[in-house]
Design a protein around this motif. Structure first.
Motif, PDB file in Angstrom:
ATOM      1  N   VAL A   1      42.496 -32.151  15.377  1.00 43.13           N
ATOM      2  CA  VAL A   1      41.803 -32.888  16.506  1.00 43.13           C
ATOM      3  C   VAL A   1      40.901 -31.601  17.283  1.00 43.13           C
ATOM      4  N   ALA A   2      41.593 -30.523  17.423  1.00 38.54           N
ATOM      5  CA  ALA A   2      40.763 -29.332  18.036  1.00 38.54           C
ATOM      6  C   ALA A   2      39.531 -29.061  17.261  1.00 38.54           C
ATOM      7  N   LEU A   3      39.727 -28.865  15.646  1.00 36.96           N
ATOM      8  CA  LEU A   3      38.720 -28.585  14.962  1.00 36.96           C
ATOM      9  C   LEU A   3      37.674 -29.692  14.859  1.00 36.96           C
ATOM     10  N   ARG A   4      37.945 -30.685  15.073  1.00 34.90           N
ATOM     11  CA  ARG A   4      37.079 -31.786  14.888  1.00 34.90           C
ATOM     12  C   ARG A   4      36.230 -31.800  16.519  1.00 34.90           C
ATOM     13  N   ARG A   5      37.048 -31.381  17.549  1.00 29.67           N
ATOM     14  CA  ARG A   5      36.168 -31.174  18.765  1.00 29.67           C
ATOM     15  C   ARG A   5      35.268 -30.175  18.749  1.00 29.67           C
ATOM     16  N   ALA A   6      35.622 -29.076  18.110  1.00 29.03           N
ATOM     17  CA  ALA A   6      34.546 -27.805  17.966  1.00 29.03           C
ATOM     18  C   ALA A   6      33.458 -28.467  17.265  1.00 29.03           C
ATOM     19  N   GLY A   7      33.473 -29.087  16.075  1.00 24.58           N
ATOM     20  CA  GLY A   7      32.286 -29.652  15.244  1.00 24.58           C
ATOM     21  C   GLY A   7      31.611 -30.507  16.141  1.00 24.58           C
ATOM     22  N   ARG A   8      32.243 -31.545  17.083  1.00 22.93           N
ATOM     23  CA  ARG A   8      31.222 -32.573  17.738  1.00 22.93           C
ATOM     24  C   ARG A   8      30.572 -31.858  19.047  1.00 22.93           C
ATOM     25  N   LEU A   9      31.322 -30.772  19.695  1.00 24.44           N
ATOM     26  CA  LEU A   9      30.933 -30.296  21.086  1.00 24.44           C
ATOM     27  C   LEU A   9      30.315 -28.951  21.184  1.00 24.44           C
ATOM     28  N   ALA A  10      30.942 -28.037  20.111  1.00 22.00           N
ATOM     29  CA  ALA A  10      30.729 -26.680  20.524  1.00 22.00           C
ATOM     30  C   ALA A  10      29.629 -26.005  19.496  1.00 22.00           C
ATOM     31  N   ASP A  11      29.418 -24.741  19.841  1.00 21.90           N
ATOM     32  CA  ASP A  11      28.401 -23.780  19.207  1.00 21.90           C
ATOM     33  C   ASP A  11      28.974 -23.306  17.977  1.00 21.90           C
TER      34      ASP A  11
ATOM     35  N   GLU B   1      39.385 -24.224   4.618  1.00 19.82           N
ATOM     36  CA  GLU B   1      39.750 -25.507   5.045  1.00 19.82           C
ATOM     37  C   GLU B   1      39.406 -25.871   6.435  1.00 19.82           C
ATOM     38  N   ARG B   2      39.693 -24.951   7.258  1.00 17.53           N
ATOM     39  CA  ARG B   2      39.303 -25.205   8.511  1.00 17.53           C
ATOM     40  C   ARG B   2      37.842 -25.733   8.918  1.00 17.53           C
ATOM     41  N   ILE B   3      37.062 -24.606   8.499  1.00 14.31           N
ATOM     42  CA  ILE B   3      35.855 -24.550   8.632  1.00 14.31           C
ATOM     43  C   ILE B   3      35.069 -26.183   7.942  1.00 14.31           C
ATOM     44  N   TYR B   4      35.692 -26.569   6.863  1.00  8.53           N
ATOM     45  CA  TYR B   4      35.328 -27.791   6.370  1.00  8.53           C
ATOM     46  C   TYR B   4      35.356 -28.830   7.194  1.00  8.53           C
ATOM     47  N   ILE B   5      36.513 -28.855   7.923  1.00  8.36           N
ATOM     48  CA  ILE B   5      36.767 -30.188   8.808  1.00  8.36           C
ATOM     49  C   ILE B   5      35.970 -29.823  10.173  1.00  8.36           C
ATOM     50  N   VAL B   6      35.654 -28.729  10.581  1.00  5.02           N
ATOM     51  CA  VAL B   6      34.720 -28.429  11.642  1.00  5.02           C
ATOM     52  C   VAL B   6      33.144 -29.049  11.384  1.00  5.02           C
ATOM     53  N   LYS B   7      32.720 -28.447  10.041  1.00  4.32           N
ATOM     54  CA  LYS B   7      31.471 -29.028   9.645  1.00  4.32           C
ATOM     55  C   LYS B   7      31.468 -30.493   9.363  1.00  4.32           C
ATOM     56  N   GLU B   8      32.557 -31.199   8.781  1.00  5.46           N
ATOM     57  CA  GLU B   8      32.236 -32.514   8.686  1.00  5.46           C
ATOM     58  C   GLU B   8      32.448 -33.304   9.705  1.00  5.46           C
ATOM     59  N   ALA B   9      32.997 -32.896  11.145  1.00  8.76           N
ATOM     60  CA  ALA B   9      33.080 -33.503  12.331  1.00  8.76           C
ATOM     61  C   ALA B   9      31.477 -32.947  12.866  1.00  8.76           C
ATOM     62  N   ALA B  10      30.971 -32.001  12.742  1.00 11.81           N
ATOM     63  CA  ALA B  10      29.784 -31.983  13.094  1.00 11.81           C
ATOM     64  C   ALA B  10      28.694 -32.923  12.820  1.00 11.81           C
ATOM     65  N   ARG B  11      28.716 -33.011  11.325  1.00 18.99           N
ATOM     66  CA  ARG B  11      27.809 -33.812  10.298  1.00 18.99           C
ATOM     67  C   ARG B  11      28.209 -35.287  10.936  1.00 18.99           C
ATOM     68  N   ALA B  12      29.269 -35.626  11.090  1.00 17.46           N
ATOM     69  CA  ALA B  12      29.493 -37.106  11.578  1.00 17.46           C
ATOM     70  C   ALA B  12      29.005 -37.231  12.872  1.00 17.46           C
ATOM     71  N   ALA B  13      28.966 -36.350  13.647  1.00 18.32           N
ATOM     72  CA  ALA B  13      28.430 -36.381  15.146  1.00 18.32           C
ATOM     73  C   ALA B  13      26.633 -36.309  15.099  1.00 18.32           C
ATOM     74  N   GLY B  14      26.223 -36.129  13.972  1.00 17.36           N
ATOM     75  CA  GLY B  14      24.855 -36.025  13.916  1.00 17.36           C
ATOM     76  C   GLY B  14      24.201 -34.640  14.284  1.00 17.36           C
ATOM     77  N   ARG B  15      25.109 -33.560  13.865  1.00 15.56           N
ATOM     78  CA  ARG B  15      24.703 -32.252  14.355  1.00 15.56           C
ATOM     79  C   ARG B  15      24.562 -31.477  13.178  1.00 15.56           C
ATOM     80  N   ASP B  16      23.909 -30.483  13.230  1.00 13.25           N
ATOM     81  CA  ASP B  16      23.690 -29.566  11.865  1.00 13.25           C
ATOM     82  C   ASP B  16      24.743 -28.560  11.700  1.00 13.25           C
ATOM     83  N   PRO B  17      25.820 -28.795  10.724  1.00 10.82           N
ATOM     84  CA  PRO B  17      26.968 -28.087  10.685  1.00 10.82           C
ATOM     85  C   PRO B  17      26.484 -26.596  10.166  1.00 10.82           C
ATOM     86  N   GLU B  18      25.427 -26.363   9.697  1.00 14.06           N
ATOM     87  CA  GLU B  18      25.019 -24.957   9.122  1.00 14.06           C
ATOM     88  C   GLU B  18      24.601 -24.186  10.374  1.00 14.06           C
TER      89      GLU B  18
END
Length: 299
Positions: free
Chosen positions: A179-189, A204-221
């Motif tokens: 849940v914390a990793l997905r929060r970082a992907g949705r909200l943080a830099d 594996e952690r990085i993958y989760i953060v990137k997937e959450a960013a992508r799902a939120a319409g953000r650029d994971p890269e």
């Protein structure tokens, strides 16, 4: 890959003079960042270990170092949001961003020690929701002329908070639960790993953060992935060696391996070596070892 180095904030070597020596030398050697961390208090009889027993405040330390450096970025990994109000922290970090010339990297976390929550007068429960609201208010205070907010945890009447930061510092979130990793992907830099992270599985952690960013319409890269390197210099070839522990050559190879896993920033943190970051360590020997590491692990 951006390489950083943690300044002395824990134990006997954490003196103002040593902080300046490490920060200035890191800047001279081309390190991208210098870093601090937060420990509010140490409960009596706790099993955390000596590196947490005596720790300087990270924001004050970075403000001090902002005045004696020119180029190196200044990071904290992490400030625990429940221990301060968003208005107070927004004001402090704005001033630090101003006096440093825009060199601040802000790591934020939720905290995990019940005694620190008790000492701060806040509940340990629902801290994830508290953190999300905190970030929302913080960013509004940094960007809006008038802020009014009435939420679950924080309330602001219509207020101004000036000056605004010259540029908003990046917000990097800690945490290792999904849940914390997905929060970082949705909200943080970006995301910052903890001192207890299994670096063999950091991808594996990085993958989760990137997937959450992508799902939120953000650029994971566009996100940063910062590894706190619990770096311990030891003889080469040890059985069961963990990443960033061993000889300088082994550690440099580990850094390259982390880059291949998607890490964008690594900082070497000798505070977490009990032979260095302890109140009982010899501060002269700690500095000798730190200066050798600064030279050997420089970018």
């Amino acid at each position: 890959m951006r390489i950083g180095f943690a300044v002395p904030v824990s134990g006997s070597w954490a003196t103002p003079g040593n902080m300046v020596r490490v920060a200035r030398r890191a800047e001279e050697l081309g390190y991208h960042e210098v870093w601090t961390f937060q420990r509010l208090l140490y409960p009596q009889g706790h099993s955390m270990g000596p590196v947490y027993r005596s720790v300087h405040d990270p924001v004050v330390t970075l403000a001090y170092l902002a005045g004696v450096t020119d180029r190196v970025r200044l990071g904290v990994a992490v400030l625990n949001m429940p221990f301060a109000s968003p208005a107070m922290l927004a004001k402090q970090l704005t001033s630090l961003q101003a006096v440093s010339g825009g060199r601040l990297d802000v790591g934020l976390g939720l905290g995990w020690m019940p005694e620190e929550f008790a000492a701060s007068g806040v509940s340990f429960e629902r801290r994830g929701r508290r953190g999300e609201e905190f970030i929302h208010v913080l960013r509004r205070l940094w960007s809006e002329e008038t802020v009014e907010h009435k939420g679950e945890f924080y309330e602001l009447p219509p207020v101004h908070q000036d000056p605004k930061p010259p540029t908003q510092p990046p917000i990097l979130l800690g945490g290792s639960a999904e849940v914390a990793l997905r929060r970082a992907g949705r909200l943080a830099d970006g995301w910052i790993s903890s001192s207890r992270e299994d670096l063999d599985r950091v991808d594996e952690r990085i993958y989760i953060v990137k997937e959450a960013a992508r799902a939120a319409g953000r650029d994971p890269e566009a996100l940063r992935f910062v590894t706190r390197g619990v770096t311990q210099i030891r003889p080469a070839g040890a059985a069961g060696r963990v990443p960033l522990t061993g000889s300088f050559e082994e550690i440099r190879q580990d850094v390259a391996g982390l880059e291949a896993k998607g890490v964008t920033d690594v900082f070497h943190d000798l505070n977490f070596d009990p032979q260095i970051g302890s109140p009982d360590a010899d501060p002269g020997e700690s500095m000798r070892r730190a200066e050798a590491a600064l030279e050997a692990l420089a970018p």
